[in-house]
Scaffold this motif. Structure first.
Motif, PDB file in Angstrom:
ATOM      1  N   LEU A  13       1.028  -1.180   0.301  1.00 20.83           N
ATOM      2  CA  LEU A  13      -0.242  -0.127   0.096  1.00 20.83           C
ATOM      3  C   LEU A  13       0.860   1.533  -0.066  1.00 20.83           C
ATOM      4  O   LEU A  13       0.690   2.369  -1.007  1.00 20.83           O
ATOM      5  CB  LEU A  13      -0.768   0.377   1.392  1.00 20.83           C
ATOM      6  N   ARG A  14       1.856   1.212   0.790  1.00 23.78           N
ATOM      7  CA  ARG A  14       2.601   2.165   0.998  1.00 23.78           C
ATOM      8  C   ARG A  14       3.524   3.091   0.056  1.00 23.78           C
ATOM      9  O   ARG A  14       3.883   3.683  -1.139  1.00 23.78           O
ATOM     10  CB  ARG A  14       3.649   2.171   1.488  1.00 23.78           C
ATOM     11  N   LYS A  15       4.166   1.869  -0.820  1.00 24.25           N
ATOM     12  CA  LYS A  15       4.332   1.961  -2.599  1.00 24.25           C
ATOM     13  C   LYS A  15       3.563   2.425  -3.760  1.00 24.25           C
ATOM     14  O   LYS A  15       3.619   3.557  -4.434  1.00 24.25           O
ATOM     15  CB  LYS A  15       5.411   0.588  -2.470  1.00 24.25           C
ATOM     16  N   ASN A  16       2.455   1.955  -3.651  1.00 22.44           N
ATOM     17  CA  ASN A  16       1.328   2.090  -4.679  1.00 22.44           C
ATOM     18  C   ASN A  16       1.133   3.331  -3.832  1.00 22.44           C
ATOM     19  O   ASN A  16       0.741   4.004  -4.890  1.00 22.44           O
ATOM     20  CB  ASN A  16       0.506   1.225  -3.986  1.00 22.44           C
ATOM     21  N   ALA A  17       1.052   4.119  -2.786  1.00 20.37           N
ATOM     22  CA  ALA A  17       0.870   5.615  -2.420  1.00 20.37           C
ATOM     23  C   ALA A  17       2.361   6.170  -3.085  1.00 20.37           C
ATOM     24  O   ALA A  17       1.939   7.293  -2.216  1.00 20.37           O
ATOM     25  CB  ALA A  17       0.732   5.495  -1.535  1.00 20.37           C
ATOM     26  N   GLY A  18       3.184   6.035  -3.216  1.00 23.84           N
ATOM     27  CA  GLY A  18       4.727   6.587  -3.983  1.00 23.84           C
ATOM     28  C   GLY A  18       5.070   7.280  -2.685  1.00 23.84           C
ATOM     29  O   GLY A  18       5.137   8.129  -2.461  1.00 23.84           O
ATOM     30  N   LEU A  19       4.398   6.702  -1.201  1.00 26.50           N
ATOM     31  CA  LEU A  19       5.597   6.828   0.189  1.00 26.50           C
ATOM     32  C   LEU A  19       6.793   5.879   0.349  1.00 26.50           C
ATOM     33  O   LEU A  19       6.780   4.808   0.327  1.00 26.50           O
ATOM     34  CB  LEU A  19       5.026   7.105   0.946  1.00 26.50           C
ATOM     35  N   THR A  20       8.153   6.653   0.705  1.00 27.49           N
ATOM     36  CA  THR A  20       9.179   6.159   0.984  1.00 27.49           C
ATOM     37  C   THR A  20       8.609   5.558   2.695  1.00 27.49           C
ATOM     38  O   THR A  20       7.723   6.408   3.046  1.00 27.49           O
ATOM     39  CB  THR A  20      10.352   6.765   1.039  1.00 27.49           C
ATOM     40  N   LEU A  21       9.378   5.063   3.782  1.00 30.36           N
ATOM     41  CA  LEU A  21       9.094   4.889   5.300  1.00 30.36           C
ATOM     42  C   LEU A  21       9.028   6.169   5.588  1.00 30.36           C
ATOM     43  O   LEU A  21       8.918   6.945   6.739  1.00 30.36           O
ATOM     44  CB  LEU A  21       9.799   3.347   5.901  1.00 30.36           C
ATOM     45  N   SER A  22      10.118   6.818   5.898  1.00 31.76           N
ATOM     46  CA  SER A  22      10.573   7.862   6.194  1.00 31.76           C
ATOM     47  C   SER A  22       9.491   9.177   5.991  1.00 31.76           C
ATOM     48  O   SER A  22       9.118   9.718   6.849  1.00 31.76           O
ATOM     49  CB  SER A  22      11.414   8.890   5.318  1.00 31.76           C
ATOM     50  N   LYS A  23       8.690   9.169   4.720  1.00 33.94           N
ATOM     51  CA  LYS A  23       7.748  10.346   4.349  1.00 33.94           C
ATOM     52  C   LYS A  23       6.238   9.557   4.914  1.00 33.94           C
ATOM     53  O   LYS A  23       5.263  10.991   5.699  1.00 33.94           O
ATOM     54  CB  LYS A  23       7.271  10.045   2.502  1.00 33.94           C
ATOM     55  N   LEU A  24       5.998   8.901   4.932  1.00 31.78           N
ATOM     56  CA  LEU A  24       5.014   7.885   5.801  1.00 31.78           C
ATOM     57  C   LEU A  24       5.429   8.706   7.462  1.00 31.78           C
ATOM     58  O   LEU A  24       4.544   9.043   7.972  1.00 31.78           O
ATOM     59  CB  LEU A  24       4.211   6.736   5.445  1.00 31.78           C
ATOM     60  N   SER A  25       5.908   7.992   7.746  1.00 25.61           N
ATOM     61  CA  SER A  25       5.914   8.094   8.832  1.00 25.61           C
ATOM     62  C   SER A  25       6.411   9.737   9.967  1.00 25.61           C
ATOM     63  O   SER A  25       5.525  10.281   9.957  1.00 25.61           O
ATOM     64  CB  SER A  25       8.198   8.002   9.612  1.00 25.61           C
ATOM     65  N   GLU A  26       6.890  10.539   8.352  1.00 25.02           N
ATOM     66  CA  GLU A  26       6.856  12.093   8.628  1.00 25.02           C
ATOM     67  C   GLU A  26       5.159  12.830   8.904  1.00 25.02           C
ATOM     68  O   GLU A  26       4.324  13.150   9.474  1.00 25.02           O
ATOM     69  CB  GLU A  26       7.606  13.026   7.705  1.00 25.02           C
ATOM     70  N   VAL A  27       3.999  12.650   7.643  1.00 15.29           N
ATOM     71  CA  VAL A  27       3.292  12.420   7.469  1.00 15.29           C
ATOM     72  C   VAL A  27       2.353  11.681   8.414  1.00 15.29           C
ATOM     73  O   VAL A  27       0.557  12.598   8.746  1.00 15.29           O
ATOM     74  CB  VAL A  27       2.348  12.332   5.855  1.00 15.29           C
ATOM     75  N   SER A  28       2.031  10.484   8.982  1.00 15.81           N
ATOM     76  CA  SER A  28       0.896  10.497   9.688  1.00 15.81           C
ATOM     77  C   SER A  28       1.709  10.769  11.280  1.00 15.81           C
ATOM     78  O   SER A  28       0.957   9.798  12.319  1.00 15.81           O
ATOM     79  CB  SER A  28       1.178   8.727   9.555  1.00 15.81           C
ATOM     80  N   GLY A  29       3.193  10.767  11.827  1.00 13.30           N
ATOM     81  CA  GLY A  29       3.286  10.583  13.239  1.00 13.30           C
ATOM     82  C   GLY A  29       3.690   9.399  13.779  1.00 13.30           C
ATOM     83  O   GLY A  29       3.413   9.656  15.014  1.00 13.30           O
ATOM     84  N   VAL A  30       3.637   8.531  13.055  1.00 15.85           N
ATOM     85  CA  VAL A  30       4.528   7.213  13.496  1.00 15.85           C
ATOM     86  C   VAL A  30       5.757   7.160  13.144  1.00 15.85           C
ATOM     87  O   VAL A  30       6.423   7.311  11.734  1.00 15.85           O
ATOM     88  CB  VAL A  30       3.516   5.943  13.121  1.00 15.85           C
ATOM     89  N   SER A  31       6.387   6.199  14.157  1.00 16.31           N
ATOM     90  CA  SER A  31       8.040   6.825  13.731  1.00 16.31           C
ATOM     91  C   SER A  31       8.460   5.291  12.422  1.00 16.31           C
ATOM     92  O   SER A  31       8.100   4.343  12.943  1.00 16.31           O
ATOM     93  CB  SER A  31       8.809   6.194  15.556  1.00 16.31           C
ATOM     94  N   HIS A  32       9.405   5.699  12.013  1.00 14.65           N
ATOM     95  CA  HIS A  32      10.227   5.083  11.345  1.00 14.65           C
ATOM     96  C   HIS A  32      10.220   3.619  11.518  1.00 14.65           C
ATOM     97  O   HIS A  32       9.607   3.320  11.057  1.00 14.65           O
ATOM     98  CB  HIS A  32      11.333   6.183  10.194  1.00 14.65           C
ATOM     99  N   PRO A  33      10.979   3.750  12.567  1.00 13.24           N
ATOM    100  CA  PRO A  33      11.536   2.709  13.098  1.00 13.24           C
ATOM    101  C   PRO A  33      10.390   1.919  13.168  1.00 13.24           C
ATOM    102  O   PRO A  33       9.943   0.643  13.194  1.00 13.24           O
ATOM    103  CB  PRO A  33      12.173   2.507  14.575  1.00 13.24           C
ATOM    104  N   TYR A  34       9.179   1.465  13.645  1.00 15.07           N
ATOM    105  CA  TYR A  34       7.561   1.408  14.059  1.00 15.07           C
ATOM    106  C   TYR A  34       7.282   0.688  12.617  1.00 15.07           C
ATOM    107  O   TYR A  34       6.739  -0.537  12.783  1.00 15.07           O
ATOM    108  CB  TYR A  34       6.641   1.786  14.896  1.00 15.07           C
ATOM    109  N   LEU A  35       7.361   1.851  11.973  1.00 11.25           N
ATOM    110  CA  LEU A  35       6.504   1.274  10.480  1.00 11.25           C
ATOM    111  C   LEU A  35       7.888   0.628   9.761  1.00 11.25           C
ATOM    112  O   LEU A  35       6.648  -1.047   9.129  1.00 11.25           O
ATOM    113  CB  LEU A  35       6.980   2.600   9.736  1.00 11.25           C
ATOM    114  N   SER A  36       8.702   0.606   9.892  1.00 13.91           N
ATOM    115  CA  SER A  36       9.850  -0.774   9.283  1.00 13.91           C
ATOM    116  C   SER A  36       9.315  -1.845   9.788  1.00 13.91           C
ATOM    117  O   SER A  36       9.225  -3.259   9.757  1.00 13.91           O
ATOM    118  CB  SER A  36      10.951  -0.132   9.389  1.00 13.91           C
TER     119      SER A  36
END
Length: 153
Positions: A13-36
């Motif tokens: 879903l993230r890739k289809n939305a064109g987001l990196t983990l860092s960008k998803l973390s930034e816009v969602s407020g969820v930490s990068h390590p947790y998303l990973s």
């Protein structure tokens, strides 16, 4: 769907939305390590509903779909904009009652009239029963909203 499969699904879903983990973390407020950890299936259990709600809109999916994927919401639950309304059994019982009220064809045109729904004794809003005073207020708001002057515009 297990935690690993869910992580793969989120990554897709993230890739289809064109987001990196860092960008998803930034816009969602969820930490990068947790998303990973989510994406790599490293969590012992699914993320909380709060986390899923935070990331869903950025993944171009309604959060209710994520909540259903992980089993926080039963597949048969009827929802509107993610708000749990009733179970499928309750909805079917309501439809049966409604259909019995409008058995003849003259009444069929009124079947989906909001005014008629407000006459149902046991309707709720977000789990609370609608009182008679609240019904009157709702009708007055709707009357104002759908006033004849508005219809002329």
């Amino acid at each position: 769907m297990d935690v690993v499969e869910f992580g793969i699904y989120i990554k897709e879903l993230r890739k289809n939305a064109g987001l990196t983990l860092s960008k998803l973390s930034e816009v969602s407020g969820v930490s990068h390590p947790y998303l990973s950890q989510i994406e790599n299936g490293k969590l012992k259990k699914y993320p909380s509903s709060e986390i899923l709600i935070k990331i869903a809109k950025h993944l171009n999916i309604h959060y209710a779909h994520l909540l259903k994927k992980v089993g926080y919401i039963d597949e048969g639950t009827i929802m509107v904009d993610g708000e749990l309304l009733v179970s499928e059994e309750e909805y079917e019982a309501f439809k049966k009652t409604r259909d019995e009220r409008y058995e003849n064809e003259e009444d069929e045109e009124n079947l989906f009239d909001l005014f008629n729904y407000l006459e149902i004794k046991d309707i709720t809003y977000k789990g609370d029963y609608v009182t008679d005073n609240q019904r009157k207020l709702i009708v007055s708001y709707l009357d104002a909203l759908f006033s004849k002057t508005d219809k002329e515009d």
